[in-house]
Design a protein around this motif. Structure first.
Motif, PDB file in Angstrom:
ATOM      1  N   UNK A  56      34.661  44.901  24.594  1.00 45.73           N
ATOM      2  CA  UNK A  56      33.295  45.164  24.966  1.00 45.73           C
ATOM      3  C   UNK A  56      32.890  43.759  25.363  1.00 45.73           C
ATOM      4  N   UNK A  57      31.943  43.705  26.428  1.00 45.40           N
ATOM      5  CA  UNK A  57      31.696  42.119  27.092  1.00 45.40           C
ATOM      6  C   UNK A  57      30.148  42.109  27.210  1.00 45.40           C
ATOM      7  N   UNK A  58      29.611  41.061  26.982  1.00 43.87           N
ATOM      8  CA  UNK A  58      28.280  40.650  27.340  1.00 43.87           C
ATOM      9  C   UNK A  58      28.253  39.819  28.671  1.00 43.87           C
ATOM     10  N   UNK A  59      27.744  40.474  29.719  1.00 41.56           N
ATOM     11  CA  UNK A  59      27.871  39.826  30.922  1.00 41.56           C
ATOM     12  C   UNK A  59      26.437  39.343  31.665  1.00 41.56           C
ATOM     13  N   UNK A  60      26.677  38.207  32.045  1.00 42.41           N
ATOM     14  CA  UNK A  60      25.438  37.392  32.625  1.00 42.41           C
ATOM     15  C   UNK A  60      25.523  35.998  32.729  1.00 42.41           C
ATOM     16  N   UNK A  61      26.093  35.410  33.806  1.00 44.33           N
ATOM     17  CA  UNK A  61      26.624  34.167  33.834  1.00 44.33           C
ATOM     18  C   UNK A  61      27.914  34.030  33.193  1.00 44.33           C
ATOM     19  N   UNK A  63      31.060  35.960  30.913  1.00 36.90           N
ATOM     20  CA  UNK A  63      31.463  37.237  30.457  1.00 36.90           C
ATOM     21  C   UNK A  63      32.119  36.647  29.066  1.00 36.90           C
ATOM     22  N   UNK A  64      31.541  37.176  28.077  1.00 37.15           N
ATOM     23  CA  UNK A  64      32.129  36.946  26.585  1.00 37.15           C
ATOM     24  C   UNK A  64      32.421  38.210  25.893  1.00 37.15           C
ATOM     25  N   UNK A  71      35.517  33.727  26.084  1.00 44.78           N
ATOM     26  CA  UNK A  71      34.910  33.783  27.123  1.00 44.78           C
ATOM     27  C   UNK A  71      35.970  33.955  28.386  1.00 44.78           C
ATOM     28  N   UNK A  72      35.665  34.838  29.455  1.00 45.55           N
ATOM     29  CA  UNK A  72      36.593  34.810  30.706  1.00 45.55           C
ATOM     30  C   UNK A  72      36.283  33.845  31.616  1.00 45.55           C
ATOM     31  N   UNK A  91      33.978  27.750  30.643  1.00 42.06           N
ATOM     32  CA  UNK A  91      34.043  27.153  31.892  1.00 42.06           C
ATOM     33  C   UNK A  91      33.434  27.791  33.165  1.00 42.06           C
ATOM     34  N   UNK A  92      33.394  29.246  33.023  1.00 40.27           N
ATOM     35  CA  UNK A  92      32.849  29.832  34.199  1.00 40.27           C
ATOM     36  C   UNK A  92      31.594  30.341  33.878  1.00 40.27           C
ATOM     37  N   UNK A  93      30.497  30.036  34.705  1.00 34.53           N
ATOM     38  CA  UNK A  93      29.147  30.918  34.231  1.00 34.53           C
ATOM     39  C   UNK A  93      28.820  31.338  35.661  1.00 34.53           C
ATOM     40  N   UNK A  94      29.816  31.756  36.527  1.00 37.54           N
ATOM     41  CA  UNK A  94      29.426  32.381  37.743  1.00 37.54           C
ATOM     42  C   UNK A  94      29.511  33.888  37.931  1.00 37.54           C
TER      43      UNK A  94
END
Ligand SMILES: *[C@@H]1O[C@H](CO)[C@@H](O)[C@H](O)[C@H]1NC(C)=O
Ligand SMILES: *[C@@H]1O[C@H](CO)[C@@H](O)[C@H](O)[C@H]1NC(C)=O
Length: 154
Positions: A56-61, A63-64, A71-72, A91-94
């Motif tokens: 399960x992921x938290x998504x926004x900037x 993906x954790x 983090x993805x 490293x990715x906040x996109x």
């Protein structure tokens, strides 16, 4: 006036706090209803795999993963397809959502992208890459132009 601003702020804070982690899945053959997770063999490579081991992921900037806290991140590959791995730092906040569709955002290094490449690994696992063009690796069984989604907008 002052009251309505406070309510707006409160609603947005609550909205963020109440957003719950979501599974992320493929919707087209050969990854139809396979789910985003780490590859069990190396605990780093991002794959689509069985629902029974979905994370399960938290998504926004970022993906954790709510399961592993990892983090993805998008790799720095020179090919049009970019390796996706799970790491302890973001490293990715996109990352963003467009409806139920996972994208990289317009202002990011990659621009707005929603295509992914998947390539077969052992078992019912497919390695997931962000696709910024059309290239595919040779010698692998792959499917281009996949998109990945939340199961529902709820
Ligand atoms: C991830 O967490 C969810 C929610 O707690 C749980 O239902 C699911 O089984 C977990 N997935 C794995 C692979 O542990
Ligand atoms: C890609 O390069 C950037 C800048 O050098 C670095 O911060 C990031 O960790 C690299 N990404 C990966 C997944 O190695």
């Amino acid at each position: 006036m002052r009251l309505s601003i406070s309510i707006t702020v409160l609603a947005s804070v609550l909205g963020a706090a109440l957003a719950k982690p979501e599974k992320i899945r493929g919707v087209s053959d050969p990854v139809y209803h396979l789910y985003l997770q780490e590859y069990p063999k190396d605990k780093s490579t991002a794959v689509l795999g069985p629902e029974s081991s979905a994370e399960y992921f938290n998504i926004g900037g970022t993906i954790q993963s709510a399961n592993t806290t990892l983090y993805l991140n998008v790799g720095n590959d020179s090919t049009s397809y970019k390796t996706l791995t799970f790491g302890t730092t973001a490293s990715t906040k996109a990352w963003g959502l467009e409806g139920d569709t996972i994208i990289t955002t317009q202002g990011s290094t990659w621009g707005r992208q929603l295509n992914f490449l998947v390539c077969k690994l052992d078992g019912n696992y497919w390695q997931l890459y962000l696709q910024t063009g059309s290239a595919t690796p040779s010698g692998k069984t792959c499917s281009n132009y996949q998109t990945i989604h939340l199961p529902c907008l709820c």
